[in-house]
Design a protein around this motif. Sequence first.
Motif, PDB file in Angstrom:
ATOM      1  N   MET A   1     -13.999  -1.825  51.738  1.00 36.20           N
ATOM      2  CA  MET A   1     -13.865  -0.716  50.844  1.00 36.20           C
ATOM      3  C   MET A   1     -13.829  -1.271  49.431  1.00 36.20           C
ATOM      4  SD  MET A   1     -11.034   2.205  50.877  1.00 36.20           S
ATOM      5  CE  MET A   1      -9.738   1.863  49.748  1.00 36.20           C
ATOM      6  N   ILE A   2     -14.732  -0.849  48.629  1.00 40.19           N
ATOM      7  CA  ILE A   2     -14.793  -1.307  47.246  1.00 40.19           C
ATOM      8  C   ILE A   2     -14.547  -0.103  46.353  1.00 40.19           C
ATOM      9  CG2 ILE A   2     -16.238  -2.308  45.457  1.00 40.19           C
ATOM     10  CD1 ILE A   2     -17.729  -3.795  47.663  1.00 40.19           C
ATOM     11  N   ILE A   3     -13.531  -0.229  45.540  1.00 36.19           N
ATOM     12  CA  ILE A   3     -13.199   0.849  44.604  1.00 36.19           C
ATOM     13  C   ILE A   3     -13.720   0.440  43.247  1.00 36.19           C
ATOM     14  CG2 ILE A   3     -11.343   2.152  43.537  1.00 36.19           C
ATOM     15  CD1 ILE A   3      -9.653   1.439  46.008  1.00 36.19           C
ATOM     16  N   GLN A   4     -14.550   1.264  42.670  1.00 39.78           N
ATOM     17  CA  GLN A   4     -15.100   0.937  41.360  1.00 39.78           C
ATOM     18  C   GLN A   4     -14.628   1.978  40.349  1.00 39.78           C
ATOM     19  OE1 GLN A   4     -19.317   0.477  41.578  1.00 39.78           O
ATOM     20  NE2 GLN A   4     -19.183  -1.344  42.857  1.00 39.78           N
ATOM     21  N   ALA A   5     -14.016   1.494  39.322  1.00 44.65           N
ATOM     22  CA  ALA A   5     -13.582   2.385  38.247  1.00 44.65           C
ATOM     23  C   ALA A   5     -14.067   1.775  36.950  1.00 44.65           C
ATOM     24  CB  ALA A   5     -12.073   2.530  38.246  1.00 44.65           C
ATOM     25  N   GLU A   6     -14.648   2.560  36.125  1.00 44.89           N
ATOM     26  CA  GLU A   6     -15.153   2.079  34.849  1.00 44.89           C
ATOM     27  C   GLU A   6     -13.990   1.999  33.860  1.00 44.89           C
ATOM     28  OE1 GLU A   6     -18.532   1.720  33.714  1.00 44.89           O
ATOM     29  OE2 GLU A   6     -19.346   1.915  35.717  1.00 44.89           O
ATOM     30  N   SER A   7     -13.776   0.829  33.328  1.00 46.23           N
ATOM     31  CA  SER A   7     -12.752   0.643  32.302  1.00 46.23           C
ATOM     32  C   SER A   7     -13.371  -0.161  31.167  1.00 46.23           C
ATOM     33  CB  SER A   7     -11.557  -0.121  32.858  1.00 46.23           C
ATOM     34  OG  SER A   7     -10.959   0.589  33.917  1.00 46.23           O
ATOM     35  N   VAL A   8     -12.904   0.081  29.982  1.00 42.83           N
ATOM     36  CA  VAL A   8     -13.384  -0.674  28.827  1.00 42.83           C
ATOM     37  C   VAL A   8     -12.182  -1.211  28.067  1.00 42.83           C
ATOM     38  CG1 VAL A   8     -15.579   0.525  28.557  1.00 42.83           C
ATOM     39  CG2 VAL A   8     -13.551   1.476  27.504  1.00 42.83           C
ATOM     40  N   ASP A   9     -12.373  -2.365  27.475  1.00 38.86           N
ATOM     41  CA  ASP A   9     -11.292  -2.948  26.681  1.00 38.86           C
ATOM     42  C   ASP A   9     -11.395  -2.438  25.244  1.00 38.86           C
ATOM     43  OD1 ASP A   9     -13.468  -4.311  25.777  1.00 38.86           O
ATOM     44  OD2 ASP A   9     -12.760  -6.309  26.323  1.00 38.86           O
ATOM     45  N   ALA A  11     -12.605  -3.778  22.700  1.00 42.06           N
ATOM     46  CA  ALA A  11     -13.872  -4.079  22.058  1.00 42.06           C
ATOM     47  C   ALA A  11     -15.010  -3.225  22.612  1.00 42.06           C
ATOM     48  CB  ALA A  11     -14.205  -5.555  22.220  1.00 42.06           C
ATOM     49  N   GLY A  12     -14.707  -2.401  23.620  1.00 42.77           N
ATOM     50  CA  GLY A  12     -15.741  -1.560  24.203  1.00 42.77           C
ATOM     51  C   GLY A  12     -16.514  -2.251  25.316  1.00 42.77           C
ATOM     52  N   LYS A  13     -16.034  -3.421  25.731  1.00 47.69           N
ATOM     53  CA  LYS A  13     -16.698  -4.187  26.786  1.00 47.69           C
ATOM     54  C   LYS A  13     -16.198  -3.688  28.148  1.00 47.69           C
ATOM     55  CE  LYS A  13     -17.760  -9.024  27.590  1.00 47.69           C
ATOM     56  NZ  LYS A  13     -17.384 -10.380  27.243  1.00 47.69           N
ATOM     57  N   ALA A  14     -17.092  -3.532  29.094  1.00 43.84           N
ATOM     58  CA  ALA A  14     -16.713  -3.031  30.424  1.00 43.84           C
ATOM     59  C   ALA A  14     -15.890  -4.083  31.159  1.00 43.84           C
ATOM     60  CB  ALA A  14     -17.948  -2.684  31.229  1.00 43.84           C
ATOM     61  N   ILE A  15     -14.794  -3.642  31.758  1.00 47.84           N
ATOM     62  CA  ILE A  15     -13.923  -4.514  32.552  1.00 47.84           C
ATOM     63  C   ILE A  15     -14.270  -4.270  34.024  1.00 47.84           C
ATOM     64  CG2 ILE A  15     -11.551  -5.050  33.190  1.00 47.84           C
ATOM     65  CD1 ILE A  15     -10.708  -3.924  30.467  1.00 47.84           C
ATOM     66  N   PRO A  16     -14.619  -5.329  34.748  1.00 46.80           N
ATOM     67  CA  PRO A  16     -14.961  -5.131  36.158  1.00 46.80           C
ATOM     68  C   PRO A  16     -13.727  -4.687  36.946  1.00 46.80           C
ATOM     69  CG  PRO A  16     -14.972  -7.466  35.622  1.00 46.80           C
ATOM     70  CD  PRO A  16     -14.745  -6.724  34.350  1.00 46.80           C
ATOM     71  N   ALA A  17     -13.939  -3.853  37.951  1.00 45.54           N
ATOM     72  CA  ALA A  17     -12.848  -3.329  38.771  1.00 45.54           C
ATOM     73  C   ALA A  17     -12.339  -4.412  39.718  1.00 45.54           C
ATOM     74  CB  ALA A  17     -13.339  -2.139  39.564  1.00 45.54           C
ATOM     75  N   VAL A  18     -11.063  -4.319  40.024  1.00 42.41           N
ATOM     76  CA  VAL A  18     -10.448  -5.223  41.002  1.00 42.41           C
ATOM     77  C   VAL A  18     -10.738  -4.654  42.382  1.00 42.41           C
ATOM     78  CG1 VAL A  18      -8.286  -6.195  41.829  1.00 42.41           C
ATOM     79  CG2 VAL A  18      -8.638  -5.858  39.385  1.00 42.41           C
ATOM     80  N   THR A  19     -11.249  -5.487  43.258  1.00 41.64           N
ATOM     81  CA  THR A  19     -11.600  -5.026  44.605  1.00 41.64           C
ATOM     82  C   THR A  19     -10.743  -5.731  45.636  1.00 41.64           C
ATOM     83  OG1 THR A  19     -13.311  -6.698  44.842  1.00 41.64           O
ATOM     84  CG2 THR A  19     -13.988  -4.557  43.962  1.00 41.64           C
ATOM     85  N   VAL A  20     -10.500  -5.057  46.739  1.00 42.85           N
ATOM     86  CA  VAL A  20      -9.787  -5.627  47.870  1.00 42.85           C
ATOM     87  C   VAL A  20     -10.803  -5.770  48.989  1.00 42.85           C
ATOM     88  CG1 VAL A  20      -7.897  -5.320  49.493  1.00 42.85           C
ATOM     89  CG2 VAL A  20      -7.665  -4.490  47.137  1.00 42.85           C
TER      90      VAL A  20
END
Length: 80
Positions: A1-9, A11-20
């Motif tokens: 199961m991969i949970i993907q959530a779009e987050s930005v820091d 600076a506007g750079k995309a932060i990769p989602a933490v996956t289990v």
Amino acid sequence: MIIQAESVDAAGKAIPAVTVNYGNLIQTVFNFLVIALAIFAIVVKPVNRMKKADAAAPSAPPAPTKEEVLLTEIRDLLKK
């Protein structure tokens, strides 16, 4: 199961989602168990079977030494 959530820091750079990735753990454990079972069946069982066969066949007692033979003859002569 991969949970993907779009987050930005900031600076506007995309932060990769933490996956289990528990699927990888389950697959690794399964692979380990299959390999362990194969090694057990191919190596350990036959070796134990050979050891048991060697232990089941008792060796003949050693022949008496010359001294024992002479002492036995003396004992038998003294009994007469």
